[in-house]
Design a protein around this motif. Structure first.
Motif, PDB file in Angstrom:
ATOM      1  N   SER A   1       0.830  -1.206   0.000  1.00 22.73           N
ATOM      2  CA  SER A   1       0.000   0.000   0.000  1.00 22.73           C
ATOM      3  C   SER A   1       0.862   1.252   0.000  1.00 22.73           C
ATOM      4  N   ARG A   2       1.928   1.232   0.799  1.00 23.63           N
ATOM      5  CA  ARG A   2       2.838   2.386   0.823  1.00 23.63           C
ATOM      6  C   ARG A   2       3.537   2.564  -0.526  1.00 23.63           C
ATOM      7  N   ALA A   3       3.950   1.453  -1.128  1.00 24.53           N
ATOM      8  CA  ALA A   3       4.592   1.538  -2.442  1.00 24.53           C
ATOM      9  C   ALA A   3       3.627   2.062  -3.488  1.00 24.53           C
ATOM     10  N   ALA A   4       2.369   1.655  -3.410  1.00 22.98           N
ATOM     11  CA  ALA A   4       1.364   2.119  -4.366  1.00 22.98           C
ATOM     12  C   ALA A   4       1.118   3.616  -4.220  1.00 22.98           C
ATOM     13  N   VAL A   5       1.042   4.084  -2.971  1.00 28.37           N
ATOM     14  CA  VAL A   5       0.840   5.517  -2.734  1.00 28.37           C
ATOM     15  C   VAL A   5       2.037   6.309  -3.252  1.00 28.37           C
ATOM     16  N   LYS A   6       3.232   5.811  -3.025  1.00 26.73           N
ATOM     17  CA  LYS A   6       4.443   6.473  -3.515  1.00 26.73           C
ATOM     18  C   LYS A   6       4.438   6.549  -5.038  1.00 26.73           C
ATOM     19  N   PHE A   7       4.087   5.442  -5.673  1.00 22.67           N
ATOM     20  CA  PHE A   7       3.968   5.412  -7.130  1.00 22.67           C
ATOM     21  C   PHE A   7       2.970   6.454  -7.621  1.00 22.67           C
ATOM     22  N   LEU A   8       1.814   6.503  -6.968  1.00 23.41           N
ATOM     23  CA  LEU A   8       0.754   7.400  -7.414  1.00 23.41           C
ATOM     24  C   LEU A   8       1.129   8.861  -7.189  1.00 23.41           C
ATOM     25  N   LEU A   9       1.697   9.189  -6.038  1.00 23.47           N
ATOM     26  CA  LEU A   9       2.027  10.581  -5.737  1.00 23.47           C
ATOM     27  C   LEU A   9       3.097  11.119  -6.678  1.00 23.47           C
ATOM     28  N   TYR A  10       4.132  10.332  -6.896  1.00 20.55           N
ATOM     29  CA  TYR A  10       5.187  10.760  -7.828  1.00 20.55           C
ATOM     30  C   TYR A  10       4.598  11.057  -9.204  1.00 20.55           C
ATOM     31  N   ASN A  11       3.833  10.105  -9.725  1.00 25.87           N
ATOM     32  CA  ASN A  11       3.330  10.244 -11.090  1.00 25.87           C
ATOM     33  C   ASN A  11       2.230  11.285 -11.214  1.00 25.87           C
ATOM     34  N   LEU A  12       1.392  11.414 -10.176  1.00 23.18           N
ATOM     35  CA  LEU A  12       0.366  12.454 -10.221  1.00 23.18           C
ATOM     36  C   LEU A  12       0.984  13.850 -10.189  1.00 23.18           C
ATOM     37  N   PHE A  13       2.040  14.012  -9.398  1.00 22.11           N
ATOM     38  CA  PHE A  13       2.705  15.311  -9.358  1.00 22.11           C
ATOM     39  C   PHE A  13       3.285  15.659 -10.730  1.00 22.11           C
ATOM     40  N   GLY A  14       3.937  14.676 -11.365  1.00 18.90           N
ATOM     41  CA  GLY A  14       4.435  14.910 -12.714  1.00 18.90           C
ATOM     42  C   GLY A  14       3.315  15.211 -13.682  1.00 18.90           C
ATOM     43  N   GLY A  15       2.187  14.515 -13.524  1.00 18.29           N
ATOM     44  CA  GLY A  15       1.052  14.762 -14.400  1.00 18.29           C
ATOM     45  C   GLY A  15       0.453  16.135 -14.226  1.00 18.29           C
ATOM     46  N   LEU A  16       0.427  16.649 -12.996  1.00 17.58           N
ATOM     47  CA  LEU A  16      -0.097  17.994 -12.770  1.00 17.58           C
ATOM     48  C   LEU A  16       0.776  19.049 -13.444  1.00 17.58           C
ATOM     49  N   VAL A  17       2.078  18.854 -13.366  1.00 14.58           N
ATOM     50  CA  VAL A  17       2.979  19.780 -14.053  1.00 14.58           C
ATOM     51  C   VAL A  17       2.758  19.711 -15.563  1.00 14.58           C
ATOM     52  N   MET A  18       2.577  18.501 -16.069  1.00 17.15           N
ATOM     53  CA  MET A  18       2.324  18.343 -17.494  1.00 17.15           C
ATOM     54  C   MET A  18       0.995  18.967 -17.899  1.00 17.15           C
ATOM     55  N   LEU A  19      -0.016  18.873 -17.031  1.00 17.77           N
ATOM     56  CA  LEU A  19      -1.309  19.481 -17.333  1.00 17.77           C
ATOM     57  C   LEU A  19      -1.161  20.984 -17.555  1.00 17.77           C
TER      58      LEU A  19
END
Length: 522
Positions: free
Chosen positions: A169-187
């Motif tokens: 669960s912690r690894a999944a949250v880490k995966f999601l937060l990293y990629n969502l942050f990158g996605g927000l910048v890309m947005l």
């Protein structure tokens, strides 16, 4: 061909996922077969596309262009070039293999009320469908929507079906937060790109049509401040660098790979992460050729650091799955290096490397997963003498490991060689530094094999079973592809090379002229 093949390509897995979710809870066995049948249907469509694709034809083929949200200047635009086709075929080949490899991975999860198998298969197919539409999208907004959407099913696959529930669960949250942050910048960069096109005389209104924007950029009609273009490039590049991942944005990958099931980890590293490097090659270079050239030395430096860093850290690992995860960081460095040296050999090698890395990593990670499931430990020190009790498992593990270190005769060698040649023609110092990974990879793979597979049989390994028929069916096609593409990569390169040449022409880059040392005439 007027038939909407590309729509069918991505719709089959998404519709299949929706149907599987609503199947009765008692149909667990049938659901597994249904998932493989759906993925084989996708493979059949991919084969049709590959057979009818003309490398000498138009840059984008099987094009579908329909209105989506006209007021926003976005459309449902799909098209396939040689680079995308290579990754489409890779995805279509790997998913049925991974569903077969993960046949017993969907253990009952109480929160899913006995429907864990349904959810597992549906999430895997959903990821496949979203990756496929990302690869064939020719509308920037359409690409972005599915580039982000694929994070959701991956999050549940990592967190819901991993080993230790808390750690996964912690690894999944880490995966999601990293990629969502990158996605927000890309947005922000995607919105900025729309604003730029809306304010340009080249367009009557703002647009997300990738082909139209690239045409305006290459012709010089898109008159925009270099500072703005640099900012937009960095927004796209940041998101792709996290997804790929490029050092130092890689921190989420080892945890996510180790805490996932082996099949999910391969889906992430061999399929989903390739969308990041694909995005660099298509969007960063073609939409922003001048910023790509400006930031090229910096990105190449990070790629070379990642190559060496991933290899060195892999040597020191005590966890076999974490070791393999770090090798992928090194390999992604090679892929990104090949993209940004902007030579035909480098980019062809990079595209082929995406395919070959997917196959070799799948073989090595799945075999390690089979072994760990038997022994119950990821620690390298827990193994020894496995080749005496499970010779087929040990032999196939050796072949996959030798492919990972790019042994001549196996598929990754050709792609790594092309990347290094393409790099040497423009940046010889970087090529020499990157070449040190050849020695380092030999150290971590051969030492890993020696510790795990050779020597006397350690206590607890005597009962390790050899590969079962289902597991042989998983590994055999991967080993066969490593051998075939290692000896005869021409069919893949014949599809990839014209697309690479189109890209280099679009960004106005040419291969450096050969340099011949001058000396006295004798």
């Amino acid at each position: 061909m007027s038939f909407p093949w590309l729509t069918v390509l991505w719709a089959i897995p998404l519709v299949g996922a929706a149907i599987i979710v609503v199947m009765p809870a008692t149909a667990r066995g049938f659901v597994k077969y249904a998932g493989i049948a759906v993925s084989l249907g996708v493979l059949a469509v991919a084969v049709v596309l590959a057979v009818h694709f003309d490398p000498a034809g138009a840059q984008y083929q099987f094009v579908e262009d329909h209105p989506w949200i006209p007021s926003f200047g976005t459309g449902y635009i799909l098209g396939l070039d040689g680079i995308a086709l290579a990754l489409v075929v890779l995805t279509a080949v790997l998913v049925p293999v991974l569903l077969l490899a993960g046949w017993n991975d969907a253990a009952d999860v109480s929160a899913l009320s006995g429907r864990s198998t349904h959810i597992y298969v549906a999430l895997t197919l959903a990821v496949e469908g979203m990756v496929l539409i990302s690869l064939v999208a020719l509308d920037v907004l359409l690409f972005y929507v599915f580039f982000e959407a694929m994070l959701i099913p991956m999050y549940f696959l990592i967190g819901g079906f991993g080993g230790s529930r808390g750690e996964s669960s912690r690894a999944a949250v880490k995966f999601l937060l990293y990629n969502l942050f990158g996605g927000l910048v890309m947005l922000a960069a995607v919105v900025g790109l729309y604003v730029v096109t809306a304010g340009s005389d080249a367009f009557a209104a703002g647009t997300f049509d990738f082909r139209a924007i690239v045409s305006a950029v290459s012709s010089g009609e898109l008159d925009v401040s270099p500072a703005i273009l640099n900012a937009l490039f960095l927004g796209f590049m940041f998101a792709f660098a996290i997804k790929a991942p490029l050092w130092p944005f890689h921190r989420w990958l080892p945890d996510a790979a180790v805490e996932s099931t082996p099949a999910t980890a391969v889906l992430m590293m061999a399929v989903v992460d390739k969308v990041g490097t694909f995005g660099m090659l298509r969007y960063c270079l073609q939409l922003f050729p001048e910023p790509s050239t400006l930031f090229r030395p910096f990105i190449i430096t990070l790629a070379v650091i990642g190559i060496v860093y991933g290899a060195i850290v892999a040597i020191g690992q005590t966890d076999v799955m974490r070791l393999i995860a770090y090798t992928s960081i090194s390999h992604f460095g090679f892929i990104i290096l090949g993209i940004f040296v902007m030579t035909s050999q480098g980019q062809s090698g990079s595209t082929l490397y995406m395919v070959n890395h997917g196959i070799s990593t799948a073989a090595l990670f799945l075999l390690a997963g089979f072994l760990v499931s038997r022994r119950g430990s990821r620690l390298i020190a827990a193994y020894g003498g496995v080749q005496k009790v499970a010779p087929v498992l040990a032999g196939t593990f050796l072949v996959a490991g030798l492919a990972t270190l790019s042994l001549p005769g196996l598929a990754p060698f050709i792609s790594e060689f092309l990347v290094l040649i393409g790099t040497f023609t423009r940046y010889p110092v970087f090529a020499v530094v990157a070449s040190t990974a050849l020695v380092l990879s030999a150290i971590y793979i051969l030492w890993l094999y020696q510790r795990m597979m050779t020597g006397p049989v350690k206590e607890g390994n005597g009962e390790v079973r050899d590969l079962l028929p289902r597991e042989i069916a998983v590994v055999a096609p991967l080993i066969a592809l490593l051998l075939v593409l290692g000896v005869y990569p021409k069919p893949a390169l014949d599809i990839i090379n014209p697309a690479v040449n189109h890209t280099l022409t679009t960004i106005n880059q040419q291969d450096p002229a050969p340099r011949v040392a001058e000396g006295p005439v004798r």
